[in-house]
Design an enzyme around this catalytic site. Sequence first.
Site, PDB file in Angstrom:
ATOM      1  N   HIS A   1     103.468  94.625 -37.323  1.00 54.84           N
ATOM      2  CA  HIS A   1     104.475  94.052 -36.467  1.00 54.84           C
ATOM      3  C   HIS A   1     105.218  95.194 -35.497  1.00 54.84           C
ATOM      4  O   HIS A   1     105.578  94.810 -34.581  1.00 54.84           O
ATOM      5  CB  HIS A   1     105.477  93.127 -36.922  1.00 54.84           C
ATOM      6  CG  HIS A   1     104.807  91.789 -37.447  1.00 54.84           C
ATOM      7  ND1 HIS A   1     103.858  90.961 -36.761  1.00 54.84           N
ATOM      8  CD2 HIS A   1     104.852  91.178 -38.746  1.00 54.84           C
ATOM      9  CE1 HIS A   1     103.744  89.992 -37.489  1.00 54.84           C
ATOM     10  NE2 HIS A   1     104.172  90.161 -38.869  1.00 54.84           N
TER      11      HIS A   1
ATOM     12  N   ASP B   1      99.184  86.644 -47.176  1.00 55.65           N
ATOM     13  CA  ASP B   1      99.963  85.695 -46.882  1.00 55.65           C
ATOM     14  C   ASP B   1      99.062  84.194 -46.672  1.00 55.65           C
ATOM     15  O   ASP B   1      99.963  83.533 -46.258  1.00 55.65           O
ATOM     16  CB  ASP B   1     101.106  86.034 -46.247  1.00 55.65           C
ATOM     17  CG  ASP B   1     100.498  86.730 -44.936  1.00 55.65           C
ATOM     18  OD1 ASP B   1      99.535  86.709 -44.611  1.00 55.65           O
ATOM     19  OD2 ASP B   1     101.536  87.273 -44.140  1.00 55.65           O
TER      20      ASP B   1
ATOM     21  N   ASP C   1      96.153  89.261 -41.624  1.00 58.62           N
ATOM     22  CA  ASP C   1      97.407  88.756 -42.037  1.00 58.62           C
ATOM     23  C   ASP C   1      97.625  87.182 -41.486  1.00 58.62           C
ATOM     24  O   ASP C   1      97.165  86.926 -40.347  1.00 58.62           O
ATOM     25  CB  ASP C   1      98.414  89.613 -41.465  1.00 58.62           C
ATOM     26  CG  ASP C   1      99.759  89.364 -42.124  1.00 58.62           C
ATOM     27  OD1 ASP C   1     100.084  89.961 -43.206  1.00 58.62           O
ATOM     28  OD2 ASP C   1     100.750  88.448 -41.572  1.00 58.62           O
TER      29      ASP C   1
ATOM     30  N   HIS D   1     100.287  86.405 -39.842  1.00 63.55           N
ATOM     31  CA  HIS D   1     100.901  86.414 -38.766  1.00 63.55           C
ATOM     32  C   HIS D   1     100.356  87.471 -37.586  1.00 63.55           C
ATOM     33  O   HIS D   1      99.738  88.432 -38.273  1.00 63.55           O
ATOM     34  CB  HIS D   1     102.434  86.910 -39.083  1.00 63.55           C
ATOM     35  CG  HIS D   1     102.973  86.053 -39.899  1.00 63.55           C
ATOM     36  ND1 HIS D   1     102.911  86.400 -41.324  1.00 63.55           N
ATOM     37  CD2 HIS D   1     103.825  85.165 -39.904  1.00 63.55           C
ATOM     38  CE1 HIS D   1     103.720  85.366 -42.216  1.00 63.55           C
ATOM     39  NE2 HIS D   1     103.967  84.644 -41.172  1.00 63.55           N
TER      40      HIS D   1
END
Length: 581
Positions: free
Chosen positions: A394, A517, A428, A430
């Site tokens: 991120h 995740d 991921d 996200h």
Amino acid sequence: MIRIRKISNPLLNVNAHRIEQVKEVLKIQFPGLSEKKAEEFVNQLTDSLKYKFQTSLFVAEDINDKLRGFAILMYMPDLSFCFLDFIAVIPGKSSSGIGGAIYERVKEEAISLNVSGLFFECLPDDPALCENKENLLQNKKRLAFYEKFGARPIINTKYEAKVNPDDDCPPYLVLDNLGKNETISKITAKKIFRAILERKHSEYCDETYIKMVTESITDETLELRPFIYKKKLSIDPHKEILDKNKILLYVNDNHSIHHIKERGYVESPVRIKNILKELDKTGLFIKGKVSEYPDRMVLNVHNKEYFEYLKNVCKSMSPGKSVYPYVFPIRNAVRAPKLLSVRAGYYCFDTFTPINQNAFLAARAGVNCVLSATDEIISGKPSAYVLTRPPGHHAEKSAFGGFCYFNNCAIAAERLSNIGTVAILDIDYHHGNGQQQIFYHRKDVLTISIHGHPSFAYPYFSGFIDEKGDKDGLGYNYNFPLKERITYEEYNKTLLKCMSLIKKFNPMFLVVALGLDTAKNDPTGTWDFTNEHFNNTGTLIGSLKYPTIIVQEGGYKTHSLGVVAKHFFNGFYKSKYLNNE
């Protein structure tokens, strides 16, 4: 830190520059070498049919990407042997050990080709053959060096016979049998001797001389001179090959200093512990050595002002105290608060990624891990896994968030891009907004992300399907935002699309941002992927036969995280290392 990489494409700009440097060193260190011969190896790299051997160039480079040494290796597949044409080290204060490292890499290459032996010439240590005492001393040192690796001169032949009466120091032919117990028969030896003399020395050795040398081989098998300098090193070259068939593992041993104990903070040290516990059971990994890298490697990706802010604000924090950004300068970004902790909102895009005394140190240690893995991949290793926290995908050029401070995947891709094109696949849950933002205007790094749709999934502001890149990078960024609830079959179809895009791009290297995740009941995700699903994902990614760095990102269901990782890597390893179709 020295890396040794094999140059397979001499046409790349970075390789062409390195080849020019090698040519200059050849002329300096081998003054008897003709200009033609110094230039010829470049043609040999690309025209194996003409020269009847395949030529490889191995270059040793330091942490600053400077040439420290090289080797030129010839492989003659018709007779299944290798010939080491040149090996050289650039003189310097820290050149110790580089020659040995280059020789071991060449030896590893020869073993991987399953040849009968590694041959090369070395000037003699016999005073009867070498009148120059200064040269004689150097010759003894070289032969002693090679003896450490088990390589010795072949005896009972006339290979070292003078071609012309005025010649001084005619070379021995030296053989490294690569730890094999098999001997080389007289018939095979004659063919090998002839091939070396004809293919390498055709302008110097006529047929009469070649016939005299080959007919001098009378022993039923080649005999090597006994060890006279030192005992053979207890090096098992085949163990090196076995190790090469394992995934290199780099663990951030400093990750645990970044431990946020506030209730609800899911990015905890136990994540690494649980993954490592399960991976140790597989036997698929060999731990790599982490080296220190200069800050400029981070600054190739991240803004200097941001880097300095993060370093200084973390240094100013009291032990055990964390500050969360809470003031964001959307109205007046010019007049920054003097208090560093208050200024956090200038460099952050959420309210739950803390600043504390050890955040910078832990993230910076992760950078060393990923760069150590990167240089091993450049050196020719097939894959590496960087097990680190805090995560990184991120982090943008000038901003942290999502528990991320430095973008490890982007830092790896930036270094790899100096050698060739790179694809980043982010799996991921996200969106990998960091890689997207950093490479959005570039076409040498393909960025792909499969993630939960930003309408409901962090970071909410990016990851939409219409974000395709800009300027030179237009068409080199792909987002695949998926529904809040999907089946693995739907996900699998998307992953196959991503693989097709990667194959079309055909990068030299692949970087995978591994988020776990997406597993069932992960507190930050909504998908229900099982161990079997992760095994399949690993299998598919492993089938992409590009040199691959896998970097740990998310995954917060701590008690089952290690098992999930184990299933991913079981699939990855089987596909990448065991399936040769």
